[in-house]
Design a protein around this motif. Structure first.
Motif, PDB file in Angstrom:
ATOM      1  N   PHE A 219       4.248  -3.389 -56.442  1.00 28.10           N
ATOM      2  CA  PHE A 219       4.494  -2.452 -55.332  1.00 28.10           C
ATOM      3  C   PHE A 219       5.672  -1.549 -55.670  1.00 28.10           C
ATOM      4  O   PHE A 219       6.728  -2.038 -56.070  1.00 28.10           O
ATOM      5  N   ASN A 220       5.452  -0.256 -55.510  1.00 28.64           N
ATOM      6  CA  ASN A 220       6.501   0.721 -55.780  1.00 28.64           C
ATOM      7  C   ASN A 220       6.662   1.676 -54.603  1.00 28.64           C
ATOM      8  O   ASN A 220       5.675   2.206 -54.095  1.00 28.64           O
ATOM      9  N   ILE A 221       7.918   1.881 -54.206  1.00 25.70           N
ATOM     10  CA  ILE A 221       8.216   2.847 -53.159  1.00 25.70           C
ATOM     11  C   ILE A 221       9.253   3.826 -53.711  1.00 25.70           C
ATOM     12  O   ILE A 221      10.464   3.575 -53.648  1.00 25.70           O
ATOM     13  N   PRO A 222       8.765   4.926 -54.324  1.00 23.57           N
ATOM     14  CA  PRO A 222       9.689   5.932 -54.852  1.00 23.57           C
ATOM     15  C   PRO A 222      10.153   6.867 -53.738  1.00 23.57           C
ATOM     16  O   PRO A 222       9.369   7.670 -53.235  1.00 23.57           O
ATOM     17  N   VAL A 223      11.395   6.726 -53.307  1.00 24.17           N
ATOM     18  CA  VAL A 223      11.891   7.565 -52.205  1.00 24.17           C
ATOM     19  C   VAL A 223      12.413   8.895 -52.750  1.00 24.17           C
ATOM     20  O   VAL A 223      12.787   9.005 -53.915  1.00 24.17           O
ATOM     21  N   ASP A 224      12.427   9.891 -51.896  1.00 26.47           N
ATOM     22  CA  ASP A 224      12.819  11.237 -52.299  1.00 26.47           C
ATOM     23  C   ASP A 224      14.326  11.326 -52.546  1.00 26.47           C
ATOM     24  O   ASP A 224      15.108  10.547 -51.993  1.00 26.47           O
ATOM     25  N   ALA A 225      14.719  12.279 -53.393  1.00 27.49           N
ATOM     26  CA  ALA A 225      16.143  12.546 -53.594  1.00 27.49           C
ATOM     27  C   ALA A 225      16.784  12.867 -52.243  1.00 27.49           C
ATOM     28  O   ALA A 225      16.137  13.414 -51.355  1.00 27.49           O
ATOM     29  N   PHE A 226      18.048  12.488 -52.082  1.00 28.04           N
ATOM     30  CA  PHE A 226      18.860  12.697 -50.868  1.00 28.04           C
ATOM     31  C   PHE A 226      18.433  11.819 -49.692  1.00 28.04           C
ATOM     32  O   PHE A 226      18.865  12.048 -48.557  1.00 28.04           O
ATOM     33  N   THR A 227      17.621  10.803 -49.950  1.00 32.29           N
ATOM     34  CA  THR A 227      17.259   9.858 -48.880  1.00 32.29           C
ATOM     35  C   THR A 227      18.514   9.207 -48.307  1.00 32.29           C
ATOM     36  O   THR A 227      19.397   8.771 -49.044  1.00 32.29           O
ATOM     37  N   ALA A 235      11.985   1.795 -45.419  1.00 32.70           N
ATOM     38  CA  ALA A 235      11.134   1.479 -46.569  1.00 32.70           C
ATOM     39  C   ALA A 235      11.369   0.046 -47.040  1.00 32.70           C
ATOM     40  O   ALA A 235      10.424  -0.714 -47.294  1.00 32.70           O
ATOM     41  N   TYR A 236      12.636  -0.342 -47.124  1.00 31.10           N
ATOM     42  CA  TYR A 236      12.987  -1.690 -47.605  1.00 31.10           C
ATOM     43  C   TYR A 236      12.516  -2.774 -46.637  1.00 31.10           C
ATOM     44  O   TYR A 236      11.844  -3.732 -47.034  1.00 31.10           O
ATOM     45  N   THR A 237      12.861  -2.621 -45.380  1.00 27.16           N
ATOM     46  CA  THR A 237      12.572  -3.663 -44.379  1.00 27.16           C
ATOM     47  C   THR A 237      11.068  -3.880 -44.216  1.00 27.16           C
ATOM     48  O   THR A 237      10.585  -5.015 -44.273  1.00 27.16           O
ATOM     49  N   GLN A 238      10.347  -2.780 -44.035  1.00 27.08           N
ATOM     50  CA  GLN A 238       8.915  -2.903 -43.808  1.00 27.08           C
ATOM     51  C   GLN A 238       8.197  -3.465 -45.037  1.00 27.08           C
ATOM     52  O   GLN A 238       7.360  -4.352 -44.940  1.00 27.08           O
ATOM     53  N   SER A 239       8.539  -2.934 -46.214  1.00 24.83           N
ATOM     54  CA  SER A 239       7.842  -3.368 -47.434  1.00 24.83           C
ATOM     55  C   SER A 239       8.145  -4.826 -47.749  1.00 24.83           C
ATOM     56  O   SER A 239       7.232  -5.593 -48.062  1.00 24.83           O
ATOM     57  N   GLU A 368       9.898  12.007 -43.439  1.00 25.43           N
ATOM     58  CA  GLU A 368       8.434  12.045 -43.294  1.00 25.43           C
ATOM     59  C   GLU A 368       7.746  11.731 -44.629  1.00 25.43           C
ATOM     60  O   GLU A 368       6.786  10.963 -44.689  1.00 25.43           O
ATOM     61  N   LYS A 369       8.263  12.307 -45.682  1.00 26.63           N
ATOM     62  CA  LYS A 369       7.708  12.089 -47.024  1.00 26.63           C
ATOM     63  C   LYS A 369       7.805  10.609 -47.413  1.00 26.63           C
ATOM     64  O   LYS A 369       6.867  10.014 -47.944  1.00 26.63           O
ATOM     65  N   ASN A 370       8.968  10.007 -47.158  1.00 27.79           N
ATOM     66  CA  ASN A 370       9.169   8.593 -47.486  1.00 27.79           C
ATOM     67  C   ASN A 370       8.243   7.690 -46.671  1.00 27.79           C
ATOM     68  O   ASN A 370       7.758   6.669 -47.165  1.00 27.79           O
ATOM     69  N   LEU A 371       7.995   8.070 -45.426  1.00 25.41           N
ATOM     70  CA  LEU A 371       7.100   7.288 -44.562  1.00 25.41           C
ATOM     71  C   LEU A 371       5.674   7.308 -45.116  1.00 25.41           C
ATOM     72  O   LEU A 371       4.998   6.267 -45.153  1.00 25.41           O
ATOM     73  N   LEU A 374       5.586   5.048 -48.149  1.00 22.11           N
ATOM     74  CA  LEU A 374       5.576   3.650 -47.712  1.00 22.11           C
ATOM     75  C   LEU A 374       4.175   3.229 -47.285  1.00 22.11           C
ATOM     76  O   LEU A 374       3.683   2.152 -47.661  1.00 22.11           O
ATOM     77  N   GLU A 375       3.512   4.088 -46.508  1.00 24.62           N
ATOM     78  CA  GLU A 375       2.149   3.772 -46.051  1.00 24.62           C
ATOM     79  C   GLU A 375       1.179   3.651 -47.217  1.00 24.62           C
ATOM     80  O   GLU A 375       0.337   2.760 -47.247  1.00 24.62           O
ATOM     81  N   LYS A 376       1.319   4.534 -48.206  1.00 23.89           N
ATOM     82  CA  LYS A 376       0.466   4.465 -49.408  1.00 23.89           C
ATOM     83  C   LYS A 376       0.722   3.170 -50.170  1.00 23.89           C
ATOM     84  O   LYS A 376      -0.204   2.514 -50.638  1.00 23.89           O
ATOM     85  N   ALA A 377       2.001   2.813 -50.309  1.00 22.18           N
ATOM     86  CA  ALA A 377       2.363   1.613 -51.067  1.00 22.18           C
ATOM     87  C   ALA A 377       1.811   0.343 -50.426  1.00 22.18           C
ATOM     88  O   ALA A 377       1.362  -0.577 -51.111  1.00 22.18           O
TER      89      ALA A 377
END
Length: 390
Positions: A219-227, A235-239, A368-371, A374-377
């Motif tokens: 499982f990978n959750i690549p978050v956007d720059a400046f998150t 992302a961390y808690t849910q995953s 929004e992008k990170n969400l 997360l859903e894809k992951a």
């Protein structure tokens, strides 16, 4: 939960040192240990010295010819052209004297932590000298000569027949560990990191899910720059909650790189100390929920060694030992002792000020992008659960 905990440390770990200008600086271990001592939060009886990993143990992951090359390099016997084939003598991993011995001790520290937990001597064990997650079977990469986490997971499998959940919160993708177990359904890897579009190693895409029998266990959750904190923690808690419930591990191994912080000079994220409070808290909870408490934690990245790493890493130990002495001001004695030696002004509090940086203009867009990422992951888990219940 007043848990028995062990802290793996000796000054020998500081010998893993490339050169005085290199960003990877294990002096951060000394700063962290001193902070814990000045809090009276680290009992000498809790400190267990690391042992050196044997060649046989290193060979659980690393090619014997690579191990020999590292030994020769550390004694000045490896020609430069050969060294470069092994990723040695590069800008990232310069050759230094006795590099095999220093690296094998680092791996042995993580194996010491594993044995502490799996033999019941400790419920939780922390080895901040470890966490070198970029090393490959036959090649050094990204400041990492040997990959202690990969060796430790293989060791957990071969010696203890354990199913391992590996959780990596370093800003850089845990590529070496992922590829070591990419086809193994008994190891589940979860990495939350800055997108590889801007950052080494460039891997960790949401679509990297494993292969063969291991498909669906990466499982990978690549978050956007400046998150920022809120989005990162979502992302961390849910995953972690969903992945742990899906995999139901025998033990968790957490890699705790402290380089997602706004101050880190090598990355582009905008997290504060808030995430470093929550990371070990949830890991602790998950360990008790699924593994009878079995939790090994290692260090990793973290290149602001004065302002960020000591606070972030001390919080792991304070959470493990359920010590609440981690709010308000940092110990004055620690600040007085190190401020004269530090090239930056040290923070005086555990937490960062709310106005540490100017507001990020793209905050809503990044969130929004990170969400969506997360859903894809987590889609395979959710899809599987839906089909099971229908």
């Amino acid at each position: 939960m007043n848990d028995q905990c062990s802290f793996i440390f000796s000054e020998e770990l500081l010998k893993y040192k490339f050169n005085s200008d290199h960003p990877f600086n294990q002096f951060r271990l000394k700063l962290t240990v001193d902070l814990l001592h000045r809090l009276n939060a680290l009992d000498p009886k809790q400190i267990v010295p690391p042992r050196m990993a044997t060649d046989e143990e290193l060979s659980l992951i690393h090619d014997p010819s690579y191990i020999e090359a590292v030994k020769m390099a550390g004694h000045g016997q490896l020609p430069q052209t050969v060294a470069e084939n092994y990723g040695l003598g590069t800008e990232d991993t310069p050759i230094f004297p006795n590099m095999h011995e220093a690296s094998a001790l680092l791996v042995g520290g993580t194996l010491t932590a594993v044995d502490q937990v799996m033999t019941g001597q400790s419920l939780h064990s922390l080895h901040l000298g470890g966490g070198l997650h970029h090393g490959f079977r036959g090649k050094a990469s990204g400041f990492c000569i040997y990959n202690d986490s990969s060796v430790a997971i293989k060791y957990l499998q071969s010696k203890y027949n354990a199913r391992v959940l590996y959780i990596d919160t370093d800003a850089h993708h845990g590529d070496g560990v992922q590829w070591s177990f990419y086809d193994d359904p008994n190891v589940c890897t979860l990495s939350i990191h800055e997108t590889g579009r801007y950052l080494f190693p460039g891997t960790g895409n949401v679509n990297e899910r494993g292969q063969g029998e291991g498909y669906g266990y990466s499982f990978n959750i690549p978050v956007d720059a400046f998150t920022e904190d809120e989005s990162w923690l979502q992302a961390y808690t849910q995953s972690l909650k969903e992945v742990a419930n899906f995999f139901k591990p025998d033990i968790i191994l957490t890699q705790n790189g402290a380089d997602s912080h706004y101050y880190d000079p090598l990355t582009h994220l905008s997290a504060t100390m808030k995430i470093y409070r929550e990371i070990p808290k949830l890991a602790h909870e998950i360990a008790h929920q699924y593994c009878g408490g079995k939790w090994v934690a290692v260090g990793g990245g973290g290149y602001d060694i004065w302002r960020v790493v000591p606070r972030a890493w001390a919080l792991i130990w304070l959470e493990m030992t359920e010590n609440s002495n981690c709010s308000g001001s940092l110990p004055q004695e620690w600040l007085d002792h190190w401020q004269g030696k530090a090239p930056v002004t040290l923070p005086i509090n555990w937490d960062d000020p709310n106005d540490m940086y100017k507001p990020i203009p793209r905050k809503a867009e990044i969130t929004e992008k990170n969400l969506l990422t997360l859903e894809k992951a987590l889609y395979p888990i959710r899809h599987y659960q839906k089909s099971e219940s229908s």
